[in-house]
Design a protein around this motif. Structure first.
Motif, PDB file in Angstrom:
ATOM      1  N   UNK A 126      14.068  29.056   6.251  1.00 48.17           N
ATOM      2  CA  UNK A 126      14.153  28.207   7.440  1.00 48.17           C
ATOM      3  C   UNK A 126      15.605  27.940   7.854  1.00 48.17           C
ATOM      4  N   UNK A 127      16.487  28.880   7.605  1.00 50.72           N
ATOM      5  CA  UNK A 127      17.902  28.712   7.943  1.00 50.72           C
ATOM      6  C   UNK A 127      18.239  29.481   9.219  1.00 50.72           C
ATOM      7  N   UNK A 128      19.191  28.919   9.967  1.00 48.20           N
ATOM      8  CA  UNK A 128      19.704  29.606  11.154  1.00 48.20           C
ATOM      9  C   UNK A 128      21.218  29.693  11.033  1.00 48.20           C
ATOM     10  N   UNK A 129      21.805  30.584  11.798  1.00 51.47           N
ATOM     11  CA  UNK A 129      23.258  30.695  11.866  1.00 51.47           C
ATOM     12  C   UNK A 129      23.676  30.306  13.279  1.00 51.47           C
ATOM     13  N   UNK A 130      24.623  29.386  13.372  1.00 46.66           N
ATOM     14  CA  UNK A 130      25.141  28.964  14.678  1.00 46.66           C
ATOM     15  C   UNK A 130      26.098  30.052  15.161  1.00 46.66           C
ATOM     16  N   UNK A 131      25.873  30.589  16.351  1.00 47.13           N
ATOM     17  CA  UNK A 131      26.784  31.619  16.872  1.00 47.13           C
ATOM     18  C   UNK A 131      28.230  31.109  16.890  1.00 47.13           C
ATOM     19  N   UNK A 132      29.152  31.983  16.536  1.00 49.46           N
ATOM     20  CA  UNK A 132      30.563  31.598  16.403  1.00 49.46           C
ATOM     21  C   UNK A 132      31.108  30.942  17.674  1.00 49.46           C
ATOM     22  N   UNK A 133      30.755  31.471  18.828  1.00 52.16           N
ATOM     23  CA  UNK A 133      31.236  30.907  20.092  1.00 52.16           C
ATOM     24  C   UNK A 133      30.804  29.447  20.228  1.00 52.16           C
ATOM     25  N   UNK A 134      29.536  29.151  19.938  1.00 51.99           N
ATOM     26  CA  UNK A 134      29.029  27.779  20.021  1.00 51.99           C
ATOM     27  C   UNK A 134      29.699  26.904  18.970  1.00 51.99           C
ATOM     28  N   UNK A 135      29.823  27.452  17.753  1.00 53.43           N
ATOM     29  CA  UNK A 135      30.413  26.729  16.627  1.00 53.43           C
ATOM     30  C   UNK A 135      31.834  26.264  16.970  1.00 53.43           C
ATOM     31  N   UNK A 136      32.622  27.172  17.502  1.00 53.73           N
ATOM     32  CA  UNK A 136      34.020  26.848  17.824  1.00 53.73           C
ATOM     33  C   UNK A 136      34.122  25.941  19.045  1.00 53.73           C
ATOM     34  N   UNK A 137      33.370  26.241  20.074  1.00 50.67           N
ATOM     35  CA  UNK A 137      33.439  25.464  21.312  1.00 50.67           C
ATOM     36  C   UNK A 137      33.064  24.003  21.082  1.00 50.67           C
ATOM     37  N   UNK A 138      32.026  23.770  20.277  1.00 54.73           N
ATOM     38  CA  UNK A 138      31.546  22.413  20.039  1.00 54.73           C
ATOM     39  C   UNK A 138      32.274  21.696  18.911  1.00 54.73           C
ATOM     40  N   UNK A 139      33.094  22.421  18.158  1.00 59.01           N
ATOM     41  CA  UNK A 139      33.888  21.794  17.109  1.00 59.01           C
ATOM     42  C   UNK A 139      33.108  21.436  15.854  1.00 59.01           C
ATOM     43  N   UNK A 140      32.211  22.331  15.434  1.00 61.66           N
ATOM     44  CA  UNK A 140      31.470  22.085  14.198  1.00 61.66           C
ATOM     45  C   UNK A 140      32.419  22.132  13.006  1.00 61.66           C
ATOM     46  N   UNK A 141      32.071  21.364  11.981  1.00 62.85           N
ATOM     47  CA  UNK A 141      32.796  21.386  10.718  1.00 62.85           C
ATOM     48  C   UNK A 141      31.845  21.806   9.621  1.00 62.85           C
ATOM     49  N   UNK A 142      31.848  21.069   8.509  1.00 68.69           N
ATOM     50  CA  UNK A 142      31.001  21.395   7.371  1.00 68.69           C
ATOM     51  C   UNK A 142      29.576  20.857   7.500  1.00 68.69           C
ATOM     52  N   UNK A 143      29.337  19.978   8.466  1.00 75.11           N
ATOM     53  CA  UNK A 143      28.017  19.379   8.616  1.00 75.11           C
ATOM     54  C   UNK A 143      27.567  19.420  10.065  1.00 75.11           C
ATOM     55  N   UNK A 144      26.246  19.439  10.227  1.00 72.16           N
ATOM     56  CA  UNK A 144      25.643  19.360  11.559  1.00 72.16           C
ATOM     57  C   UNK A 144      24.590  18.270  11.524  1.00 72.16           C
ATOM     58  N   UNK A 145      24.385  17.653  12.661  1.00 70.55           N
ATOM     59  CA  UNK A 145      23.345  16.643  12.801  1.00 70.55           C
ATOM     60  C   UNK A 145      22.179  17.305  13.530  1.00 70.55           C
ATOM     61  N   UNK A 146      20.974  17.085  13.028  1.00 73.88           N
ATOM     62  CA  UNK A 146      19.774  17.673  13.601  1.00 73.88           C
ATOM     63  C   UNK A 146      18.888  16.536  14.103  1.00 73.88           C
ATOM     64  N   UNK A 147      18.553  16.563  15.390  1.00 71.32           N
ATOM     65  CA  UNK A 147      17.772  15.497  16.008  1.00 71.32           C
ATOM     66  C   UNK A 147      16.571  16.110  16.717  1.00 71.32           C
ATOM     67  N   UNK A 148      15.399  15.512  16.504  1.00 71.20           N
ATOM     68  CA  UNK A 148      14.216  15.948  17.225  1.00 71.20           C
ATOM     69  C   UNK A 148      14.000  14.992  18.392  1.00 71.20           C
TER      70      UNK A 148
END
Length: 113
Positions: free
Chosen positions: A12-34
């Motif tokens: 159940x894992x996904x990979x965040x595309x590099x462009x999105x990752x860099x543009x949004x400023x992801x670090x070591x953690x992500x927040x997941x909201x439904x």
């Protein structure tokens, strides 16, 4: 709108595309909201509510708090900021989509009574 179809692994894992990752400023953690039938994955904001710190402190000092009591109340209030802002944004989004009971900007963001 930037859009990309992601694969979901057997774990159940996904990979965040590099462009999105860099543009949004992801670090070591992500927040997941439904939200409704959507899953929102966004960077964790470590200083959530920090922009209100001065106002919170000023109000607590005006109430006569100091020392450990001031620190305790400050932490308590600061934790409440992000959920309150997210609630206001959700209300604004519903109003923009013609959903909910709000009709104007003041209805959503107006002052407390």
């Amino acid at each position: 709108m930037n859009k990309k179809i992601l694969s979901i692994s057997s774990k159940r894992q996904i990979t965040i595309p590099q462009k999105f990752y860099q543009t949004l400023g992801f670090g070591d953690e992500a927040e997941c909201v439904m939200r409704g039938n959507e899953l929102i994955i966004r960077p964790v904001k470590t200083a959530a509510g920090g922009e209100f710190a001065e106002q919170i402190l000023a109000e607590l000092i005006a109430e006569g708090l100091s020392g450990e009591e001031l620190l305790s109340k400050f932490k308590e209030k600061q934790v409440q900021i992000r959920p309150a802002v997210e609630s206001m944004l959700s209300d604004a989004e519903n109003a923009a989509q013609g959903k909910g009971e709000f009709a104007t900007y003041d209805d959503v963001f107006g002052t407390e009574d």
